[in-house]
Scaffold this motif. Structure first.
Motif, mmCIF file in Angstrom:
data_model
loop_
_atom_site.group_PDB
_atom_site.id
_atom_site.type_symbol
_atom_site.label_atom_id
_atom_site.label_comp_id
_atom_site.label_asym_id
_atom_site.label_seq_id
_atom_site.Cartn_x
_atom_site.Cartn_y
_atom_site.Cartn_z
ATOM 1 N N GLU A 43 1.180 -0.924 0.026
ATOM 2 C CA GLU A 43 -0.147 -0.152 0.026
ATOM 3 C C GLU A 43 0.950 0.931 0.300
ATOM 4 O OE1 GLU A 43 -2.868 2.832 0.736
ATOM 5 O OE2 GLU A 43 -2.879 0.987 -0.884
ATOM 6 N N ALA A 44 1.921 1.065 0.780
ATOM 7 C CA ALA A 44 3.242 2.156 1.008
ATOM 8 C C ALA A 44 3.589 2.433 -0.291
ATOM 9 C CB ALA A 44 3.771 2.272 1.926
ATOM 10 N N LEU A 45 4.044 1.635 -0.663
ATOM 11 C CA LEU A 45 4.689 1.827 -2.152
ATOM 12 C C LEU A 45 3.566 2.479 -3.378
ATOM 13 C CD1 LEU A 45 6.968 -1.566 -2.357
ATOM 14 C CD2 LEU A 45 7.563 0.698 -2.495
ATOM 15 N N SER A 46 2.699 1.926 -3.206
ATOM 16 C CA SER A 46 1.489 2.222 -4.635
ATOM 17 C C SER A 46 1.286 3.389 -4.771
ATOM 18 C CB SER A 46 0.423 1.593 -4.335
ATOM 19 O OG SER A 46 -0.717 2.000 -4.911
ATOM 20 N N ARG A 47 0.945 3.876 -3.136
ATOM 21 C CA ARG A 47 1.075 5.264 -3.062
ATOM 22 C C ARG A 47 2.241 6.482 -3.431
ATOM 23 N NH1 ARG A 47 -2.865 7.441 1.929
ATOM 24 N NH2 ARG A 47 -4.208 5.800 1.864
ATOM 25 N N LYS A 91 -7.189 -1.262 -4.565
ATOM 26 C CA LYS A 91 -6.290 0.248 -4.000
ATOM 27 C C LYS A 91 -5.604 0.531 -5.429
ATOM 28 C CE LYS A 91 -6.702 0.010 0.377
ATOM 29 N NZ LYS A 91 -6.274 0.594 1.730
ATOM 30 N N ILE A 92 -4.823 -0.882 -5.411
ATOM 31 C CA ILE A 92 -2.953 -0.745 -5.580
ATOM 32 C C ILE A 92 -3.743 -0.377 -7.408
ATOM 33 C CG2 ILE A 92 -0.984 -2.108 -6.437
ATOM 34 C CD1 ILE A 92 -1.134 -2.766 -3.149
ATOM 35 N N MET A 93 -4.468 -1.938 -7.999
ATOM 36 C CA MET A 93 -4.513 -2.106 -9.326
ATOM 37 C C MET A 93 -5.330 -1.018 -9.901
ATOM 38 S SD MET A 93 -4.144 -4.962 -10.211
ATOM 39 C CE MET A 93 -2.324 -4.958 -9.858
ATOM 40 N N LEU A 94 -6.510 0.048 -8.918
ATOM 41 C CA LEU A 94 -6.925 1.138 -9.675
ATOM 42 C C LEU A 94 -5.353 2.227 -9.529
ATOM 43 C CD1 LEU A 94 -9.349 2.457 -10.043
ATOM 44 C CD2 LEU A 94 -9.545 3.241 -8.011
ATOM 45 N N ARG A 95 -4.872 2.167 -9.083
ATOM 46 C CA ARG A 95 -3.992 2.979 -9.013
ATOM 47 C C ARG A 95 -2.599 2.936 -9.704
ATOM 48 N NH1 ARG A 95 -2.930 2.997 -2.522
ATOM 49 N NH2 ARG A 95 -4.409 4.095 -1.579
ATOM 50 N N ARG A 101 -9.331 -4.612 -12.857
ATOM 51 C CA ARG A 101 -8.561 -6.253 -12.021
ATOM 52 C C ARG A 101 -9.089 -5.399 -10.888
ATOM 53 N NH1 ARG A 101 -2.507 -7.355 -12.894
ATOM 54 N NH2 ARG A 101 -2.483 -8.354 -12.127
ATOM 55 N N ALA A 102 -9.266 -4.017 -10.434
ATOM 56 C CA ALA A 102 -9.295 -3.036 -9.161
ATOM 57 C C ALA A 102 -10.732 -4.023 -8.934
ATOM 58 C CB ALA A 102 -8.579 -1.854 -9.010
ATOM 59 N N THR A 103 -11.576 -3.967 -9.882
ATOM 60 C CA THR A 103 -12.915 -3.674 -10.270
ATOM 61 C C THR A 103 -12.586 -5.418 -9.312
ATOM 62 O OG1 THR A 103 -13.359 -2.938 -11.208
ATOM 63 C CG2 THR A 103 -15.589 -4.269 -10.826
ATOM 64 N N ALA A 119 -19.234 -0.807 3.399
ATOM 65 C CA ALA A 119 -19.794 1.284 3.253
ATOM 66 C C ALA A 119 -18.898 1.544 2.636
ATOM 67 C CB ALA A 119 -20.586 1.389 4.800
ATOM 68 N N VAL A 120 -17.420 1.037 3.029
ATOM 69 C CA VAL A 120 -16.376 2.302 3.083
ATOM 70 C C VAL A 120 -15.957 1.314 1.536
ATOM 71 C CG1 VAL A 120 -14.055 2.352 4.236
ATOM 72 C CG2 VAL A 120 -15.801 2.485 5.632
ATOM 73 N N ARG A 121 -16.029 0.567 1.363
ATOM 74 C CA ARG A 121 -15.463 -0.390 0.134
ATOM 75 C C ARG A 121 -16.351 0.104 -0.877
ATOM 76 N NH1 ARG A 121 -13.319 -5.596 3.567
ATOM 77 N NH2 ARG A 121 -11.305 -4.742 4.464
ATOM 78 N N SER A 122 -17.413 0.658 -0.569
ATOM 79 C CA SER A 122 -18.049 0.283 -2.359
ATOM 80 C C SER A 122 -18.216 1.683 -2.858
ATOM 81 C CB SER A 122 -19.757 0.372 -1.594
ATOM 82 O OG SER A 122 -19.704 -0.675 -0.788
ATOM 83 N N GLY A 123 -17.702 2.776 -2.044
ATOM 84 C CA GLY A 123 -17.247 3.864 -2.720
ATOM 85 C C GLY A 123 -16.133 4.106 -3.406
ATOM 86 N N ARG A 124 -14.843 2.891 -3.009
ATOM 87 C CA ARG A 124 -13.716 2.737 -4.038
ATOM 88 C C ARG A 124 -13.964 1.618 -4.945
ATOM 89 N NH1 ARG A 124 -10.188 2.012 -0.647
ATOM 90 N NH2 ARG A 124 -9.343 3.715 -0.712
ATOM 91 N N LEU A 125 -14.793 0.624 -5.195
ATOM 92 C CA LEU A 125 -15.879 0.122 -6.177
ATOM 93 C C LEU A 125 -16.346 0.515 -6.962
ATOM 94 C CD1 LEU A 125 -15.627 -2.809 -7.329
ATOM 95 C CD2 LEU A 125 -17.806 -3.107 -5.895
ATOM 96 N N ALA A 126 -16.963 1.260 -6.557
ATOM 97 C CA ALA A 126 -17.503 2.427 -7.712
ATOM 98 C C ALA A 126 -16.753 2.753 -8.175
ATOM 99 C CB ALA A 126 -18.500 3.218 -6.896
ATOM 100 N N THR A 127 -15.825 3.792 -7.562
ATOM 101 C CA THR A 127 -14.488 4.992 -7.975
ATOM 102 C C THR A 127 -14.200 3.356 -9.208
ATOM 103 O OG1 THR A 127 -14.224 5.274 -6.888
ATOM 104 C CG2 THR A 127 -12.536 5.890 -8.562
ATOM 105 N N ALA A 128 -13.908 2.267 -9.136
ATOM 106 C CA ALA A 128 -13.459 1.504 -9.973
ATOM 107 C C ALA A 128 -14.360 0.812 -10.968
ATOM 108 C CB ALA A 128 -12.528 0.267 -9.080
ATOM 109 N N ARG A 129 -15.436 0.970 -10.769
ATOM 110 C CA ARG A 129 -16.169 -0.023 -11.980
ATOM 111 C C ARG A 129 -15.931 1.550 -12.517
ATOM 112 N NH1 ARG A 129 -20.576 -3.190 -8.759
ATOM 113 N NH2 ARG A 129 -19.510 -5.047 -9.241
ATOM 114 N N LEU A 130 -16.433 2.721 -12.345
ATOM 115 C CA LEU A 130 -16.503 4.138 -12.745
ATOM 116 C C LEU A 130 -15.349 4.601 -14.286
ATOM 117 C CD1 LEU A 130 -18.665 5.729 -13.556
ATOM 118 C CD2 LEU A 130 -16.876 8.168 -11.786
ATOM 119 N N ALA A 131 -13.882 4.387 -13.507
ATOM 120 C CA ALA A 131 -13.091 4.097 -14.479
ATOM 121 C C ALA A 131 -12.967 3.139 -15.335
ATOM 122 C CB ALA A 131 -11.314 4.180 -12.973
#
Length: 191
Positions: A43-47, A91-95, A101-103, A119-131
């Motif tokens: 996670e740190a390396l990805s950021r 998160k890493i795949m999206l970045r 793959r993130a989805t 609830a927290v992870r749904s927002g990131r899944l939504a972002t990946a699907r939109l991407a």
């Protein structure tokens, strides 16, 4: 410490702290605990935009998780498992620019999570699907998180993540389902 430093924007310092933790970990560290450290390193390396090295650390985290045995996890790590691995993988795949793959990773993380984490992870899944150019799937994931916030859980992190996703929807603001999602999000109580 690394998470807090990274949240304040110093990703390179987080990488150094995690590297120090891994380099000084006892050799008898249970595989689940070592997996957790390597997951944080990924996670740190990805950021820090070191995506290839992040992928290697992620693979190491999965390998160590696969080597763990029931009962060898420390009590403080009882919550750790495949859902957390998949969430970080997403998160890493999206970045890294791989939203498909993130989805798939994030979908597993959402499905296996307890309601607050879902609830927290749904927002990131939504972002990946939109991407990945799946507006309907993105709204479907976002609405899962929104429904949880409306009816079952309170989570500032989930609310912030869904609000961030809502900003990504701006090019689609004329779509009725987008307007409905945004109206429901605005109606949520803010602490």
């Amino acid at each position: 410490m690394g998470v807090h430093i990274s949240d304040s924007g110093d990703t390179a310092a987080r990488v150094k702290l995690i590297d120090t933790a891994i380099g000084n970990a006892p050799s008898a560290l249970p595989p689940a605990a070592a997996s957790y450290l390597y997951l944080h390193q990924a996670e740190a390396l990805s950021r820090d935009t070191q995506h290839e090295t992040a992928g290697k650390s992620l693979n190491r985290a999965y390998d160590l998780w696969g080597a763990h045995r029931e009962g060898d996890r420390p009590d403080w790590l009882g919550w750790y498992g495949e859902a957390q691995l998949k969430s970080t993988e997403g998160k890493i795949m999206l970045r890294s620019g791989f939203p498909e793959r993130a989805t798939s990773a994030l979908a597993v993380a959402v499905d296996q999570a307890v309601p607050r984490d879902r609830a927290v992870r749904s927002g990131r899944l939504a972002t990946a699907r939109l991407a990945a150019r799946d507006l309907d799937g993105a709204l479907g994931a976002a609405n899962v998180g929104l429904e949880l916030l409306e009816n079952r859980v309170r989570s500032d992190r989930a609310h912030v993540r869904l609000a961030k996703f809502s900003r990504y929807l701006e090019p689609h603001s004329a779509v009725p389902a987008v307007r409905e999602f945004r109206e429901r999000l605005r109606a949520l109580p803010v602490d």
